[in-house]
Motif scaffolding. Structure first.
Motif, PDB file in Angstrom:
ATOM      1  N   LEU A 273     -37.322  20.416 -45.970  1.00 19.23           N
ATOM      2  CA  LEU A 273     -38.171  19.269 -45.688  1.00 19.23           C
ATOM      3  C   LEU A 273     -37.317  18.006 -45.594  1.00 19.23           C
TER       4      LEU A 273
ATOM      5  N   GLY B 150     -37.569  13.955 -45.038  1.00 18.41           N
ATOM      6  CA  GLY B 150     -38.297  12.703 -44.898  1.00 18.41           C
ATOM      7  C   GLY B 150     -37.404  11.693 -44.208  1.00 18.41           C
TER       8      GLY B 150
ATOM      9  N   MET C 143     -47.071  15.701 -39.730  1.00 18.75           N
ATOM     10  CA  MET C 143     -45.663  16.072 -39.804  1.00 18.75           C
ATOM     11  C   MET C 143     -45.299  17.044 -38.690  1.00 18.75           C
TER      12      MET C 143
ATOM     13  N   TYR D  91     -50.524  18.827 -45.741  1.00 23.08           N
ATOM     14  CA  TYR D  91     -50.279  17.896 -44.646  1.00 23.08           C
ATOM     15  C   TYR D  91     -50.698  18.519 -43.321  1.00 23.08           C
TER      16      TYR D  91
ATOM     17  N   TRP E 257     -40.319  17.985 -40.780  1.00 21.29           N
ATOM     18  CA  TRP E 257     -40.066  16.544 -40.911  1.00 21.29           C
ATOM     19  C   TRP E 257     -41.377  15.828 -41.237  1.00 21.29           C
ATOM     20  N   MET E 258     -41.262  14.806 -42.089  1.00 13.32           N
ATOM     21  CA  MET E 258     -42.374  13.897 -42.339  1.00 13.32           C
ATOM     22  C   MET E 258     -41.798  12.490 -42.489  1.00 13.32           C
ATOM     23  N   SER E 259     -42.659  11.488 -42.521  1.00 14.59           N
ATOM     24  CA  SER E 259     -42.172  10.113 -42.657  1.00 14.59           C
ATOM     25  C   SER E 259     -41.519   9.938 -44.025  1.00 14.59           C
TER      26      SER E 259
ATOM     27  N   GLU F  76     -43.849   9.149 -47.087  1.00 11.97           N
ATOM     28  CA  GLU F  76     -44.614  10.321 -47.523  1.00 11.97           C
ATOM     29  C   GLU F  76     -43.723  11.278 -48.313  1.00 11.97           C
ATOM     30  N   ALA F  77     -42.492  11.486 -47.853  1.00 17.11           N
ATOM     31  CA  ALA F  77     -41.570  12.376 -48.559  1.00 17.11           C
ATOM     32  C   ALA F  77     -41.198  11.794 -49.925  1.00 17.11           C
TER      33      ALA F  77
END
Length: 260
Positions: free
Chosen positions: A95, A97, A126, A160, A179-181, A184-185
């Motif tokens: 993951l 971020g 995501m 998510y 991937w996430m912002s 958020e991570a």
């Protein structure tokens, strides 16, 4: 005799140019696809890549990049592993971020989205690799459940929405990447304000100059500044091995001409 010598020199020059051009293109693709030409971590992170070595990303680091002579951009990332689940299926997930705009500028990630859309802001969902999507039987609009251990042992769990599916061209990476912002991570891992790495885009081929300047500007007892050569030594070894093979071919070619 003169014609054979000219032919050998031209052939050797063409082979050398072709090989160097191919390697430079491949290295640029590998480096710009994720790593960046320079990375900044907390001291010791590269040898022990755990989220507990995440460091605070504050304005002082941004000002250091702004003060460098060349156009330098930073891509902040918070990276760790999690367990991704959907229905009765589970898979390991790497993951990441990140800042969507900065990540896209460095790696062109939005151009690798094959389904859905590229999330530009927090809360827009995501991205996951297409291999991971197949393994978990997920599509755009579906929900993935993530479970992990966060910063300093805090429980990390959340669900998510999937906004897009990415194909990186590497089956192994496509089976594990997500991937996430960055905000958020940071919330998910309980690491508000922290990152595990800063990928540096030196711009204009100034990687060596930027690496040297960062090492003189930042506190090296607190941070480690690594060039792509240090991040990917196996790539350098492969290039050296390939070059050695070419030198053997050159030796045989010129030996034949010498006998002639």
């Amino acid at each position: 005799t003169l014609a054979s010598i000219v032919f050998a020199v031209m052939l050797s020059t063409f082979m050398e140019s072709l090989q160097k051009g191919a390697w430079n293109h491949m290295i640029d693709n590998v480096v710009s696809s994720y790593y960046g030409y320079v990375q900044i971590h907390s001291k010791g992170y590269w040898d022990d890549q755990v989220i507990d070595r995440a460091f605070m990303f504050d304005d002082s680091l941004g000002r250091v990049a702004a003060d460098l002579p060349s156009a330098v951009s930073l891509v902040p990332r918070l990276e760790s592993f999690a367990l991704g689940a959907s229905a009765n299926r589970t898979r390991a997930v790497m993951l990441v971020g990140t800042d969507p705009a900065a990540e896209d500028a460095l790696t062109g990630l939005s151009g690798k989205v094959i389904e859905g859309k590229y999330p530009r802001n927090a809360g827009e969902g995501m991205l996951i690799g297409d291999g991971l999507a197949r393994q978990l039987d997920l599509g755009v609009g579906d929900t993935i459940v993530l479970i992990s251990q966060g910063f300093r042992g805090v429980n990390a769990a959340g669900k998510y929405a999937i906004s897009g599916i990415v194909s990186l061209g590497s089956p192994e990476l496509d089976k594990m990447m997500a991937w996430m912002s960055l905000p958020e991570a940071q919330w998910f891992f309980g690491a508000e304000g922290r990152v595990t790495s800063l990928a540096v885009d030196p711009g204009g081929g100034h990687a060596k100059q930027v690496t040297k300047l960062l090492r003189t500007t930042l506190d090296t007892s607190q941070y480690e500044i690594m060039s792509w050569e240090e991040l990917l030594p196996e790539l350098l070894e492969a290039r050296a091995l390939d070059s050695a093979g070419n030198y053997i071919v050159y030796f045989i070619l010129y030996l034949i001409i010498a006998f002639g």
